[in-house]
Scaffold this motif. Structure first.
Motif, mmCIF file in Angstrom:
data_model
loop_
_atom_site.group_PDB
_atom_site.id
_atom_site.type_symbol
_atom_site.label_atom_id
_atom_site.label_comp_id
_atom_site.label_asym_id
_atom_site.label_seq_id
_atom_site.Cartn_x
_atom_site.Cartn_y
_atom_site.Cartn_z
ATOM 1 N N MET A 25 -9.674 6.876 4.346
ATOM 2 C CA MET A 25 -8.611 6.221 4.266
ATOM 3 C C MET A 25 -7.926 5.795 5.721
ATOM 4 S SD MET A 25 -4.855 7.611 2.292
ATOM 5 C CE MET A 25 -5.731 7.432 0.850
ATOM 6 N N ASN A 28 -7.076 3.156 -2.305
ATOM 7 C CA ASN A 28 -6.593 4.390 -2.324
ATOM 8 C C ASN A 28 -7.635 5.451 -2.676
ATOM 9 O OD1 ASN A 28 -4.727 6.422 -2.620
ATOM 10 N ND2 ASN A 28 -3.550 5.444 -4.545
ATOM 11 N N VAL A 86 -7.856 8.689 -2.748
ATOM 12 C CA VAL A 86 -7.419 9.897 -2.863
ATOM 13 C C VAL A 86 -7.879 11.168 -2.336
ATOM 14 C CG1 VAL A 86 -5.573 8.645 -4.535
ATOM 15 C CG2 VAL A 86 -7.754 10.142 -5.179
ATOM 16 N N LEU A 98 0.776 -1.247 0.021
ATOM 17 C CA LEU A 98 -0.005 0.041 0.136
ATOM 18 C C LEU A 98 1.082 1.360 -0.088
ATOM 19 C CD1 LEU A 98 -2.662 -1.005 2.762
ATOM 20 C CD2 LEU A 98 -3.011 -1.064 0.111
ATOM 21 N N SER A 124 1.574 3.432 -2.083
ATOM 22 C CA SER A 124 0.972 4.852 -2.688
ATOM 23 C C SER A 124 -0.012 5.317 -1.703
ATOM 24 C CB SER A 124 0.284 4.746 -4.093
ATOM 25 O OG SER A 124 -0.728 3.569 -3.917
ATOM 26 N N VAL A 125 -0.733 4.480 -0.786
ATOM 27 C CA VAL A 125 -1.759 4.919 0.219
ATOM 28 C C VAL A 125 -0.882 5.423 1.159
ATOM 29 C CG1 VAL A 125 -3.391 4.159 1.662
ATOM 30 C CG2 VAL A 125 -3.458 3.228 -0.497
ATOM 31 N N GLU A 144 -2.550 -0.795 -8.545
ATOM 32 C CA GLU A 144 -2.463 -1.337 -7.050
ATOM 33 C C GLU A 144 -2.984 -2.711 -6.694
ATOM 34 O OE1 GLU A 144 -2.013 3.266 -7.430
ATOM 35 O OE2 GLU A 144 -3.596 1.585 -7.798
ATOM 36 N N ARG A 188 0.506 8.870 0.556
ATOM 37 C CA ARG A 188 -0.442 9.996 0.657
ATOM 38 C C ARG A 188 -0.946 10.414 2.052
ATOM 39 N NH1 ARG A 188 -3.550 12.787 -2.811
ATOM 40 N NH2 ARG A 188 -2.505 11.724 -4.352
ATOM 41 N N THR A 239 -9.245 11.421 2.703
ATOM 42 C CA THR A 239 -8.101 10.907 3.843
ATOM 43 C C THR A 239 -8.753 10.488 4.984
ATOM 44 O OG1 THR A 239 -7.582 13.250 4.592
ATOM 45 C CG2 THR A 239 -6.243 12.215 2.962
#
Length: 518
Positions: free
Chosen positions: A238, A230, A232, A99, A101-102, A335, A105, A235
């Motif tokens: 997320m 993800n 984006v 993860l 890329s998660v 992903e 961010r 958040t």
């Protein structure tokens, strides 16, 4: 010169007993051998330990006493619980990387900082492996297992407190605790297999123990992308999804810690093999941990295996850590499929591990199997390298599976081969050093391959790994196959035992590390 405890055997057939090769270094302090039951010490032969009478003689008959060899049903529970908490530890290792890329961010961090959440496992292992193996040898299997499972549980709960965008240092601390737990986990498969399982199942048991860690990596590739998509633009969502993953991991870790306390014993009531029976009569004061380490590094076949194992396993760690970056670089926004490719790689490797373990138990062809699997791993890595960028994910799934079958299947082979060529030194020490080598190479390979992927492309990074794996093939081919443990186990199964084999049994029975740090 007579070896330790040769006096009684000498009364039976002194000429044949002295014809064998000199004893191998065994980790005992100089001069201790002459103090215990030898003619040089002036001791009467009747003062020899009871285990001496349990060794088979060339003319042994049905009336000769032998160590009772029995298998405990508890061994299956020990293996299952260990495999499960090893699984959770591996899951916690990889769920940041898959993860990446998660978390880049969420924590507003660079890819390098997120990569360190994986590499901290490798960094922590290297300085802690010698204290951990000393603890395993001196305080035993149960305490080591409790430490591994307990620290794994503690790290999981600390992660639950790190789900906030400004708390990257807390999540790094939590991952460091899990990394320390790993030090008390990775060296146990060969030790558990040797202490609890019989000679016809020891390699399979080791493969199953390693398989637990591989299964955790596989689940770590598959589940996190599903639990934490993800998002984006949101958040908060997320962070909520990350919390669900962290709290679920902590709950499972807690349950497994409790089960470890209930299930794990130091050893079974009766030894499961003759190799264990002849090693259980060693006085703790005769053992030097430092001397055992020195003996391992003087063992040239083990040193060659140490380097070649580090190269292969380090390459696997690097590919696992950077797989998400490799796939996303070539296939933007994939992903979830990156996780599935990782799952395919590890599940194929789990099948390879079990097949290799069964094959070793059946054939005992340790060097040949290790070399062939190494070569096929190199071939799989080469194919994966040149098919990654052709634009077809199906082919990447297939080549990833082939790579995983051999590369991940190699891991238990190294443990068992080391246990054979270093017997009677501690399995925990030899496998711990193998893992330390893997971590060192893993750190170097991950840093260099990551730099090559960033500056050039994934092919450049993978070719770098291929070059080092080719060197590993050459080193593996140079290893001399000296199956010491198998010699002892096969000796008790064969009633027609020749004198040199008997001498080896008598010398090696004094060589089991038990306790005492110099």
């Amino acid at each position: 010169q007579q070896g330790p405890h040769d006096s009684e055997a000498g009364s039976v057939g002194e000429g044949s007993m002295l014809a064998g090769p000199p004893p191998q270094p065994n980790g005992f302090l100089p001069g201790k051998e002459a103090e215990r039951g030898s003619p040089a010490a002036g001791a009467d032969a009747r003062a020899l330990p009871e285990a001496q009478a349990m060794l088979p003689a060339p003319d042994s008959g049905p009336g000769v006493a032998r160590a009772p060899i029995r298998l405990s049903w508890r061994r299956l529970a020990v293996l299952a619980v260990f495999s499960l908490y090893s699984l959770v530890n591996a899951f916690q290792w990889i769920h940041y990387s898959i993860l990446s890329s998660v978390f880049v961010r969420f924590y507003r961090a660079s890819y390098t900082r997120v990569d360190w959440l994986s590499m901290v496992y490798m960094v922590a292992y290297v300085p802690l492996i010698l204290p951990a193996t000393w603890l395993l040898d001196t305080r035993g299997l149960r305490l080591t297992a409790l430490l591994g499972s307990g620290l794994n549980c503690l790290g999981a709960w600390l992660k639950c407190a790190s789900v906030r965008q400004d708390l990257y240092p807390v999540t790094l601390l939590a991952q460091t605790v899990c990394a320390v737990a790993q030090v008390f986990i990775l060296g146990l498969p060969s030790r558990i297999a040797a202490v609890w399982f019989g000679p016809k199942e020891v390699s399979t048991a080791c493969a199953v123990a390693v398989l637990g860690n591989q299964l955790g990596t596989a689940i770590g590739f598959l589940l996190p992308p599903v639990l934490v998509p993800n998002t984006v633009d949101d958040t908060d969502l997320m962070g909520h999804n990350i919390s669900i993953m962290f709290y679920g991991t902590a709950a499972v870790s807690t349950l497994l810690f409790l089960l470890t306390g209930v299930v794990f014993d130091e050893k079974p009531k009766y030894p499961p093999s003759q190799a264990q029976a002849v090693l259980q009569d060693v006085p703790p004061e005769d053992y030097s941990y430092k001397q055992s380490i020195i003996n391992l590094f003087r063992n040239i076949p083990f040193v060659l295996l140490l380097i070649s194992y580090g190269m292969m396993t380090g390459a696997f760690y690097s590919v696992s850590t950077l797989l998400n970056q490799m796939i996303v670089t070539q296939y933007l926004g994939e992903e979830v499929n990156a996780g599935r490719i990782g799952l395919t790689l590890v599940v194929a490797g789990m099948v390879g591990s079990i097949i290799c373990g069964l094959w070793l138990d059946y054939t005992k062809t340790y060097k040949q199997t290790t070399l062939i699997v190494y070569i096929l791993s190199f071939v799989g890595m080469t194919i994966f390298t040149f098919t990654l960028d052709i634009g077809n994910l199906v082919i990447v799934f297939v080549t990833g599976g082939v790579l995983g079958f051999f590369m991940t299947g190699y891991l238990p082979l190294g443990f068992e081969f080391a246990a054979e060529i270093t017997y009677p030194e501690s399995e925990g020490t030899s496998s711990g050093l193998l893992n330390a080598s893997a971590q060192i190479f893993g750190i170097l390979f991950t840093l260099v391959q990551g730099k090559l992927i960033t500056d050039y492309d994934p092919r450049a990074g993978n070719l770098f790994l291929c070059a080092w794996m080719f060197v590993g093939i050459i080193l593996t081919a140079l290893i001399k196959s000296d199956l010491r443990r198998h010699t002892v186990n096969s000796g008790i199964l064969n009633t027609d035992i020749k004198a040199p084999t008997l001498r080896t049994l008598q010398v090696n029975k004094l060589s089991r590390p038990a306790s005492g740090f110099p």
